[in-house]
Scaffold this active site. Structure first.
Site, PDB file in Angstrom:
ATOM      1  N   ASN A  40       0.852  -1.231   0.163  1.00  0.00           N
ATOM      2  CA  ASN A  40      -0.018  -0.117  -0.158  1.00  0.00           C
ATOM      3  C   ASN A  40       0.763   1.279  -0.224  1.00  0.00           C
ATOM      4  O   ASN A  40       1.552   1.568   1.008  1.00  0.00           O
ATOM      5  CB  ASN A  40      -0.785   0.105   1.229  1.00  0.00           C
ATOM      6  CG  ASN A  40      -1.746   1.202   1.413  1.00  0.00           C
ATOM      7  OD1 ASN A  40      -1.800   2.255   0.388  1.00  0.00           O
ATOM      8  ND2 ASN A  40      -2.208   1.520   2.553  1.00  0.00           N
TER       9      ASN A  40
ATOM     10  N   LYS B 295       0.243   4.253  -0.328  1.00  0.00           N
ATOM     11  CA  LYS B 295      -0.333   5.599   0.122  1.00  0.00           C
ATOM     12  C   LYS B 295      -0.052   6.729  -0.716  1.00  0.00           C
ATOM     13  O   LYS B 295      -0.044   6.804  -1.954  1.00  0.00           O
ATOM     14  CB  LYS B 295       0.058   5.675   1.623  1.00  0.00           C
ATOM     15  CG  LYS B 295      -0.061   4.625   2.714  1.00  0.00           C
ATOM     16  CD  LYS B 295       0.115   4.813   3.954  1.00  0.00           C
ATOM     17  CE  LYS B 295       0.131   3.492   4.699  1.00  0.00           C
ATOM     18  NZ  LYS B 295       0.065   3.705   6.127  1.00  0.00           N
TER      19      LYS B 295
ATOM     20  N   HIS C  83      -9.456   1.228   4.930  1.00  0.00           N
ATOM     21  CA  HIS C  83      -8.046   1.343   5.563  1.00  0.00           C
ATOM     22  C   HIS C  83      -8.400   2.237   6.569  1.00  0.00           C
ATOM     23  O   HIS C  83      -8.950   3.348   6.681  1.00  0.00           O
ATOM     24  CB  HIS C  83      -7.124   1.990   4.397  1.00  0.00           C
ATOM     25  CG  HIS C  83      -5.686   1.947   5.107  1.00  0.00           C
ATOM     26  ND1 HIS C  83      -5.275   3.009   5.697  1.00  0.00           N
ATOM     27  CD2 HIS C  83      -4.746   1.110   4.946  1.00  0.00           C
ATOM     28  CE1 HIS C  83      -4.000   2.475   6.093  1.00  0.00           C
ATOM     29  NE2 HIS C  83      -3.756   1.461   5.720  1.00  0.00           N
TER      30      HIS C  83
ATOM     31  N   GLU D 118      -6.702   4.492   7.704  1.00  0.00           N
ATOM     32  CA  GLU D 118      -6.668   6.240   7.274  1.00  0.00           C
ATOM     33  C   GLU D 118      -8.019   6.748   6.716  1.00  0.00           C
ATOM     34  O   GLU D 118      -8.143   7.863   7.019  1.00  0.00           O
ATOM     35  CB  GLU D 118      -5.405   6.504   6.403  1.00  0.00           C
ATOM     36  CG  GLU D 118      -4.136   6.194   7.182  1.00  0.00           C
ATOM     37  CD  GLU D 118      -3.011   5.537   6.619  1.00  0.00           C
ATOM     38  OE1 GLU D 118      -2.825   5.606   5.445  1.00  0.00           O
ATOM     39  OE2 GLU D 118      -2.045   4.991   7.329  1.00  0.00           O
TER      40      GLU D 118
ATOM     41  N   GLU E 219      -5.618  -5.155  10.514  1.00  0.00           N
ATOM     42  CA  GLU E 219      -4.391  -4.043  10.732  1.00  0.00           C
ATOM     43  C   GLU E 219      -4.695  -3.494  12.055  1.00  0.00           C
ATOM     44  O   GLU E 219      -5.563  -2.330  12.242  1.00  0.00           O
ATOM     45  CB  GLU E 219      -4.487  -2.995   9.567  1.00  0.00           C
ATOM     46  CG  GLU E 219      -4.218  -3.789   8.195  1.00  0.00           C
ATOM     47  CD  GLU E 219      -3.587  -2.679   7.557  1.00  0.00           C
ATOM     48  OE1 GLU E 219      -2.413  -2.919   6.732  1.00  0.00           O
ATOM     49  OE2 GLU E 219      -4.073  -1.570   7.122  1.00  0.00           O
TER      50      GLU E 219
ATOM     51  N   GLY F 196       2.255   2.006  10.650  1.00  0.00           N
ATOM     52  CA  GLY F 196       3.348   3.292  10.526  1.00  0.00           C
ATOM     53  C   GLY F 196       3.998   3.668  11.733  1.00  0.00           C
ATOM     54  O   GLY F 196       4.653   4.599  11.950  1.00  0.00           O
TER      55      GLY F 196
ATOM     56  N   SER G  45       3.224  -2.304  10.518  1.00  0.00           N
ATOM     57  CA  SER G  45       4.776  -2.313  10.539  1.00  0.00           C
ATOM     58  C   SER G  45       5.441  -3.592   9.937  1.00  0.00           C
ATOM     59  O   SER G  45       6.215  -4.041  10.877  1.00  0.00           O
ATOM     60  CB  SER G  45       5.227  -2.024  11.972  1.00  0.00           C
ATOM     61  OG  SER G  45       4.792  -0.677  12.079  1.00  0.00           O
TER      62      SER G  45
HETATM   63  C1  PEP Z   1      -0.766   0.126   5.829  1.00  0.00           C
HETATM   64  O1  PEP Z   1      -0.483   1.339   5.562  1.00  0.00           O
HETATM   65  O2  PEP Z   1      -1.664  -0.823   5.361  1.00  0.00           O
HETATM   66  C2  PEP Z   1       0.387  -0.507   6.850  1.00  0.00           C
HETATM   67  C3  PEP Z   1       0.295  -1.566   7.140  1.00  0.00           C
HETATM   68  O3  PEP Z   1       1.436   0.509   7.051  1.00  0.00           O
HETATM   69  P1  PEP Z   1       2.786   0.078   7.477  1.00  0.00           P
HETATM   70  O4  PEP Z   1       3.431  -1.116   7.005  1.00  0.00           O
HETATM   71  O5  PEP Z   1       3.433   1.236   7.201  1.00  0.00           O
HETATM   72  O6  PEP Z   1       2.448  -0.053   9.093  1.00  0.00           O
END
Ligand code: PEP
Length: 255
Positions: free
Chosen positions: A9, A11, A95, A97, A167, A173, A213
């Site tokens: 992803n 972003k 997601h 966000e 998630e 992040g 992460s």
């Molecule tokens: C994500 O944006 O779905 C995500 C898991 O980000 P990160 O791997 O940076 O934590």
């Protein structure tokens, strides 16, 4: 048999040229890991270029969002059929966000999930709890609501093809990854919930990714868990080296 699915992803990152360079750079790792499905979700404006760059490769293209209406006066929005038109197979929906920065709720996300299937796209439905929800013992209640409302109205034949990304919001992040035990507990819970909502056969067909992460050095342990069927990767999907290493580690975990 669920095929492991590692998806990036991106972003709101990369330029057009960087997007193509990143995809080109990932091709060797994806080709060397036939047991793993690899996907990438660039920003909307780079999808057409990404689709051209991926011609002939097994890397799947996905988008990061869409609107549920088919066309019309929805300034700034993108429809599901526009995404299939430029070669997308997947679309990330719900997601954290989108939920927490842009205020998307379960009802809107469910409309998007159904519109995605109607247009031939496969949603990657993101679910997961905030830190305070975990700390107050509400992880399962939140995940149950996200899954149940996200799938509302879907026939088993569509549900069997969806990808769910668990998630935990506190791990996205932040560099804080869920421990394998924490991830596994929630994945087991989701699988059981899917069997209640549908049936055991449908539940066992649905791929459940972990996201939050994911890095090369934690991929093997997370992907070795029996109920973890892949990863949705943010930051570490933006570099050829780290994402290639994650693909390699995922392949090792499922060999
Ligand atoms: C994500 O944006 O779905 C995500 C898991 O980000 P990160 O791997 O940076 O934590």
């Amino acid at each position: 048999m669920r095929k492991m699915f590692i998806c990036g992803n991106w972003k709101m990152n990369t330029t057009a040229a960087e997007a193509v360079r990143l995809l080109d750079g990932l091709k060797p790792a994806a080709a060397a890991a036939p047991a793993v499905e690899v996907g990438a979700c660039p920003p909307f404006v780079y999808l057409a270029g990404a689709s051209a760059a991926l011609k002939g490769s097994a890397i799947a293209l996905g988008a990061q969002n869409m609107y549920f209406e088919a066309s019309g006066a929805f300034t700034g929005e993108i429809s599901a059929s526009m995404l299939t038109d430029v070669g997308c197979k997947y679309v990330i929906l719900g997601h954290s966000e989108r939920r927490h920065v842009f205020g998307e709720g379960d009802e809107l996300i469910n409309k998007k999930v159904r519109a995605a299937f109607a247009a031939g796209l496969i949603p990657i439905l993101c679910v997961g709890e905030l830190l305070e929800e975990r700390e107050s013992g509400n992880t399962e209640a939140v995940v149950k609501r996200h899954v149940t409302e996200g799938l509302r109205g879907l026939a088993a034949s569509d549900a069997a093809r969806i990808v769910i990304a668990y998630e935990p919001v506190w791990a996205i992040g932040t560099g804080k990854t869920a421990t394998p035990e924490q991830a596994n507990d929630v994945h087991v819970f989701i699988r059981g919930l899917l069997a209640e909502l549908y049936d055991v056969e449908t539940a066992s067909a649905i791929r459940i990714q972990y996201g939050g992460s994911v890095k090369p050095d934690n991929t093997f342990d997370l992907m070795s868990l029996p109920e973890v069927d892949g990863a949705l990767v943010g930051g570490a999907s933006l570099k050829v080296d780290s994402f290639s290493q994650i693909i390699k580690e995922a392949a090792r975990a499922c060999s």
